[in-house]
Design an enzyme around this catalytic site. Structure first.
Site, PDB file in Angstrom:
ATOM      1  N   ASP A  82       0.867  -1.178   0.000  1.00  7.23           N
ATOM      2  CA  ASP A  82       0.000   0.000   0.000  1.00  7.23           C
ATOM      3  C   ASP A  82       0.902   1.227   0.000  1.00  7.23           C
ATOM      4  O   ASP A  82       2.126   1.121   0.150  1.00  7.23           O
ATOM      5  CB  ASP A  82      -0.912  -0.007   1.234  1.00  7.23           C
ATOM      6  CG  ASP A  82      -1.940   1.134   1.233  1.00  7.23           C
ATOM      7  OD1 ASP A  82      -2.197   1.703   0.155  1.00  7.23           O
ATOM      8  OD2 ASP A  82      -2.469   1.467   2.308  1.00  7.23           O
ATOM      9  N   SER A  83       0.286   2.399  -0.112  1.00  4.66           N
ATOM     10  CA  SER A  83       1.060   3.633  -0.088  1.00  4.66           C
ATOM     11  C   SER A  83       1.679   3.887   1.283  1.00  4.66           C
ATOM     12  O   SER A  83       2.611   4.673   1.415  1.00  4.66           O
ATOM     13  CB  SER A  83       0.177   4.825  -0.469  1.00  4.66           C
ATOM     14  OG  SER A  83      -0.888   4.963   0.454  1.00  4.66           O
ATOM     15  N   CYS A 103      -4.797  -1.309  -1.667  1.00  5.38           N
ATOM     16  CA  CYS A 103      -4.994   0.133  -1.852  1.00  5.38           C
ATOM     17  C   CYS A 103      -5.983   0.331  -2.991  1.00  5.38           C
ATOM     18  O   CYS A 103      -5.759  -0.155  -4.106  1.00  5.38           O
ATOM     19  CB  CYS A 103      -3.660   0.799  -2.179  1.00  5.38           C
ATOM     20  SG  CYS A 103      -3.770   2.558  -2.578  1.00  5.38           S
ATOM     21  N   GLU A 130      -1.212   7.540   9.314  1.00  7.03           N
ATOM     22  CA  GLU A 130       0.227   7.319   9.184  1.00  7.03           C
ATOM     23  C   GLU A 130       0.971   7.729  10.459  1.00  7.03           C
ATOM     24  O   GLU A 130       1.970   7.119  10.826  1.00  7.03           O
ATOM     25  CB  GLU A 130       0.779   8.116   7.988  1.00  7.03           C
ATOM     26  CG  GLU A 130       0.386   7.579   6.632  1.00  7.03           C
ATOM     27  CD  GLU A 130       1.054   6.256   6.316  1.00  7.03           C
ATOM     28  OE1 GLU A 130       2.276   6.133   6.541  1.00  7.03           O
ATOM     29  OE2 GLU A 130       0.357   5.339   5.849  1.00  7.03           O
ATOM     30  N   CYS A 183     -10.920   3.570   1.575  1.00  5.34           N
ATOM     31  CA  CYS A 183      -9.459   3.634   1.639  1.00  5.34           C
ATOM     32  C   CYS A 183      -9.020   2.683   2.738  1.00  5.34           C
ATOM     33  O   CYS A 183      -9.659   2.622   3.798  1.00  5.34           O
ATOM     34  CB  CYS A 183      -8.994   5.058   1.936  1.00  5.34           C
ATOM     35  SG  CYS A 183      -7.227   5.230   2.297  1.00  5.34           S
ATOM     36  N   THR A 184      -7.942   1.944   2.516  1.00  4.89           N
ATOM     37  CA  THR A 184      -7.544   0.937   3.496  1.00  4.89           C
ATOM     38  C   THR A 184      -7.061   1.550   4.808  1.00  4.89           C
ATOM     39  O   THR A 184      -6.979   0.848   5.820  1.00  4.89           O
ATOM     40  CB  THR A 184      -6.444   0.018   2.931  1.00  4.89           C
ATOM     41  OG1 THR A 184      -5.346   0.813   2.458  1.00  4.89           O
ATOM     42  CG2 THR A 184      -7.000  -0.821   1.787  1.00  4.89           C
ATOM     43  N   HIS A 185      -6.735   2.830   4.815  1.00  6.44           N
ATOM     44  CA  HIS A 185      -6.384   3.484   6.079  1.00  6.44           C
ATOM     45  C   HIS A 185      -7.606   3.658   6.978  1.00  6.44           C
ATOM     46  O   HIS A 185      -7.482   3.671   8.208  1.00  6.44           O
ATOM     47  CB  HIS A 185      -5.778   4.865   5.819  1.00  6.44           C
ATOM     48  CG  HIS A 185      -4.373   4.850   5.305  1.00  6.44           C
ATOM     49  ND1 HIS A 185      -4.056   4.496   4.022  1.00  6.44           N
ATOM     50  CD2 HIS A 185      -3.191   5.160   5.913  1.00  6.44           C
ATOM     51  CE1 HIS A 185      -2.739   4.594   3.849  1.00  6.44           C
ATOM     52  NE2 HIS A 185      -2.196   4.992   4.983  1.00  6.44           N
TER      53      HIS A 185
END
Length: 262
Positions: free
Chosen positions: A10-11, A73, A151, A183-185
């Site tokens: 992922d990012s 992602c 993050e 969004c995976t976050h």
């Protein structure tokens, strides 16, 4: 090949929400994870750059012996999954916002989508709406800033709550009773969202569905691992120590992060 690892990327740290689902469903599989934190967030980046990054990380994971890849992602899937499938012979599992299950779950006929700008602008997302929305009204909301909060390991508190309130208010005013975490976050923000939203609002994400799709593809190829799984390896293209600081909040068990130069 059965005991070879599965590569996931992922990012940044968001894909750990998908990695958790994979580990829960497939505990005998060894896992590799790359957080492309040097380029986070993908949602505001040009599709060409995301495609370039995705191909470079895929090559790295395959060099580590990965038997399958998971793009954890939504934005990377929209920008790069077709390119990766054209270039690499292994199973490649992407993900997309849970439009279909959300449209089946709604009672009010209104579904809200929290996602990155890149996901909402993509042709893949537009095709999802054309395919599944039907008579359901889908209200979208880009969410700048949420990825950065996760993050940092900031999953609650005044700043997160203010952003969530700002982004969910127009969706609630539109009458949505089902909210897609696109969004995976964002699954890491479920507790904060649950405190903020009315109890009747249903939250939907696709991490578990991605894990099931991975299991199905590996089963088709007779490539499911028998175990035991090797310790999960994690890399960051940004500050590996920053990834290690937030791991206790996002990942169960002991893990260390290695630096990745790709």
């Amino acid at each position: 090949m059965n005991e070879a690892p599965v590569g996931v990327f992922d990012s940044g740290v968001g894909g750990l929400s998908v990695l958790r689902e994979i580990r829960q469903l497939l505990p005998t599989e060894s896992l590799l994870y790359v957080a492309d934190s040097g380029f986070v967030p993908y949602g505001e980046k040009p599709p060409e750059l995301i495609c370039q990054r995705s191909r470079a990380i895929a090559e790295f994971l395959l060099a580590q012996g990965a038997k399958a890849l998971v793009l954890a992602c939504n934005t990377a899937t929209a920008a790069a999954v077709a390119d990766l499938r054209a270039h690499f012979p292994v199973p490649i599992i992407g993900m997309e916002p849970a439009v279909k299950p959300a449209t089946l779950a709604t009672r009010s006929g209104v579904v809200g989508v929290l996602a990155t700008t890149g996901t909402l602008r993509s042709a893949r997302f537009a095709a999802l709406l054309d395919r599944f929305a039907g008579s359901v009204k889908v209200v979208t909301q880009p969410c700048p800033g949420l990825v950065e909060c996760v993050e940092r390991g900031e999953l609650s508190g005044p700043q997160v709550n203010a952003l969530l309130a700002r982004y969910t208010q127009p969706l609630l005013e539109a009458g949505c009773d089902t909210l897609i975490l696109g969004c995976t976050h964002y699954p890491f923000l479920r507790p904060a969202l649950r405190q903020l939203l009315p109890s009747h609002v249903h939250l939907v994400d696709t991490g578990a569905a991605v894990a099931r799709q991975l299991r199905a593809r590996l089963a088709e190829l007779d490539a499911l691992a028998q175990g035991p799984a090797q310790p999960t390896r994690l890399w960051s293209s940004g500050d590996a120590t920053a990834l290690e600081r937030v791991l206790p909040l996002l990942w169960e068990g002991n893990a260390t992060a290695e630096s990745l130069s790709v």
